[in-house]
Design a protein around this motif. Structure first.
Motif, PDB file in Angstrom:
ATOM      1  N   THR A 176       0.843  -1.194   0.000  1.00  0.00           N
ATOM      2  CA  THR A 176       0.000   0.000   0.000  1.00  0.00           C
ATOM      3  C   THR A 176       0.881   1.248   0.000  1.00  0.00           C
ATOM      4  OG1 THR A 176      -0.071   0.062   2.407  1.00  0.00           O
ATOM      5  CG2 THR A 176      -1.834  -1.175   1.291  1.00  0.00           C
ATOM      6  N   TYR A 177       0.245   2.385  -0.135  1.00  0.00           N
ATOM      7  CA  TYR A 177       0.952   3.661  -0.080  1.00  0.00           C
ATOM      8  C   TYR A 177       1.744   3.767   1.223  1.00  0.00           C
ATOM      9  CZ  TYR A 177       1.711   8.718   0.023  1.00  0.00           C
ATOM     10  OH  TYR A 177       2.281   9.960   0.088  1.00  0.00           O
ATOM     11  N   ASP A 178       1.097   3.424   2.332  1.00  0.00           N
ATOM     12  CA  ASP A 178       1.745   3.564   3.639  1.00  0.00           C
ATOM     13  C   ASP A 178       2.969   2.660   3.781  1.00  0.00           C
ATOM     14  OD1 ASP A 178      -0.090   5.497   4.484  1.00  0.00           O
ATOM     15  OD2 ASP A 178      -1.499   3.961   5.167  1.00  0.00           O
ATOM     16  N   LYS A 179       2.902   1.447   3.242  1.00  0.00           N
ATOM     17  CA  LYS A 179       4.051   0.540   3.327  1.00  0.00           C
ATOM     18  C   LYS A 179       5.213   1.045   2.476  1.00  0.00           C
ATOM     19  CE  LYS A 179       1.453  -3.607   4.462  1.00  0.00           C
ATOM     20  NZ  LYS A 179       1.003  -4.927   4.011  1.00  0.00           N
ATOM     21  N   ALA A 217       5.692   4.234   1.676  1.00  0.00           N
ATOM     22  CA  ALA A 217       6.171   5.451   2.338  1.00  0.00           C
ATOM     23  C   ALA A 217       7.056   5.118   3.536  1.00  0.00           C
ATOM     24  CB  ALA A 217       4.988   6.306   2.771  1.00  0.00           C
ATOM     25  N   TYR A 237      11.122   6.693   3.624  1.00  0.00           N
ATOM     26  CA  TYR A 237      10.647   7.626   4.639  1.00  0.00           C
ATOM     27  C   TYR A 237      11.075   9.073   4.434  1.00  0.00           C
ATOM     28  CZ  TYR A 237      15.242   6.681   6.634  1.00  0.00           C
ATOM     29  OH  TYR A 237      16.579   6.527   6.817  1.00  0.00           O
ATOM     30  N   VAL A 276      -3.635   7.701  -1.877  1.00  0.00           N
ATOM     31  CA  VAL A 276      -3.131   8.485  -0.750  1.00  0.00           C
ATOM     32  C   VAL A 276      -2.964   7.609   0.485  1.00  0.00           C
ATOM     33  CG1 VAL A 276      -4.104  10.666  -1.567  1.00  0.00           C
ATOM     34  CG2 VAL A 276      -5.464   9.187  -0.094  1.00  0.00           C
ATOM     35  N   SER A 277      -2.342   8.190   1.486  1.00  0.00           N
ATOM     36  CA  SER A 277      -2.122   7.499   2.751  1.00  0.00           C
ATOM     37  C   SER A 277      -3.457   7.108   3.382  1.00  0.00           C
ATOM     38  CB  SER A 277      -1.350   8.412   3.698  1.00  0.00           C
ATOM     39  OG  SER A 277      -1.139   7.768   4.929  1.00  0.00           O
ATOM     40  N   GLY A 278      -3.482   5.928   3.972  1.00  0.00           N
ATOM     41  CA  GLY A 278      -4.683   5.453   4.640  1.00  0.00           C
ATOM     42  C   GLY A 278      -5.578   4.590   3.769  1.00  0.00           C
ATOM     43  N   GLN A 279      -5.348   4.583   2.466  1.00  0.00           N
ATOM     44  CA  GLN A 279      -6.147   3.736   1.578  1.00  0.00           C
ATOM     45  C   GLN A 279      -5.605   2.313   1.593  1.00  0.00           C
ATOM     46  OE1 GLN A 279      -5.896   5.628  -2.283  1.00  0.00           O
ATOM     47  NE2 GLN A 279      -7.899   6.595  -2.016  1.00  0.00           N
TER      48      GLN A 279
END
Length: 186
Positions: free
Chosen positions: A51-54, A56, A60, A75-78
């Motif tokens: 996902t986006y978060d992984k 990112a 970092y 976006v983040s959180g999706q």
């Protein structure tokens, strides 16, 4: 004699069952450790179900913008998985994501991906698009999928192999270091 044979077959069945249960992969979430790699206009080394978060978390200190193949912004959180063909912008430089084995672009290696790769490998189907060919294992665009990639995808779909774990682009001379990590976009 029959009694011994029954006992022996029962013991053999118990051993086989025990081995099968021990060899079954765990359904627990594994920690994702990977190093995305830029090669030309493509971003390699992203595992399935990322996902986006992984992404990112791995990159970092990088400004990340992601668009799906339809142009929708991720976006983040999706919970949207990054798939082959997604546009990933890293600090303003755009790259096309290539997830090894993901030829339909959904970010998950499924039986459909395997079928497309198998049919292309056998010559009964042609996978369209450069990013999808790269995902299928045709890293030199000669129209031929590498046999080891085909087998890796097959084993992954069957559950006997885990693809895209600590994956880096094969046969590449990296300028920054030998691990496959490149900071050319950072």
């Amino acid at each position: 004699m029959r009694r011994r044979l029954r006992l022996l077959s029962l013991m053999l069945a118990a051993v086989i069952s025990f081995v099968a249960l021990c060899a079954t992969p765990s359904a627990a979430e594994e920690e994702m450790t990977f190093k995305p790699t830029v090669k030309g206009a493509y971003l390699y080394g992203i595992p399935e179900k990322t996902t986006y978060d992984k992404l990112a978390a791995v990159l970092y200190k990088t400004i990340i913008d992601i668009k799906s193949t339809s142009g929708a912004v991720v976006v983040s959180g999706q919970d949207t998985y990054i798939g082959t063909g997604f546009t990933v912008s890293l600090n303003g430089n755009s790259y096309t994501a290539v997830i090894l084995g993901d030829v339909n672009g959904d970010g998950i290696l499924t039986a459909m991906d395997y079928i497309h790769i198998k049919r292309h490998y056998l010559g009964t189907y042609t996978i369209p698009g450069e990013a999808k060919l790269l995902a299928a294992g045709d890293d030199d665009f000669d129209g031929k999928i590498k046999a080891y990639i085909y087998l890796m995808v097959k084993r992954h779909v069957l559950g006997s192999y885990k693809m895209n774990v600590n994956y880096t682009v094969p046969y590449t001379d990296f300028e920054d270091d030998e691990s496959g990590w490149t900071t050319s976009w950072v």
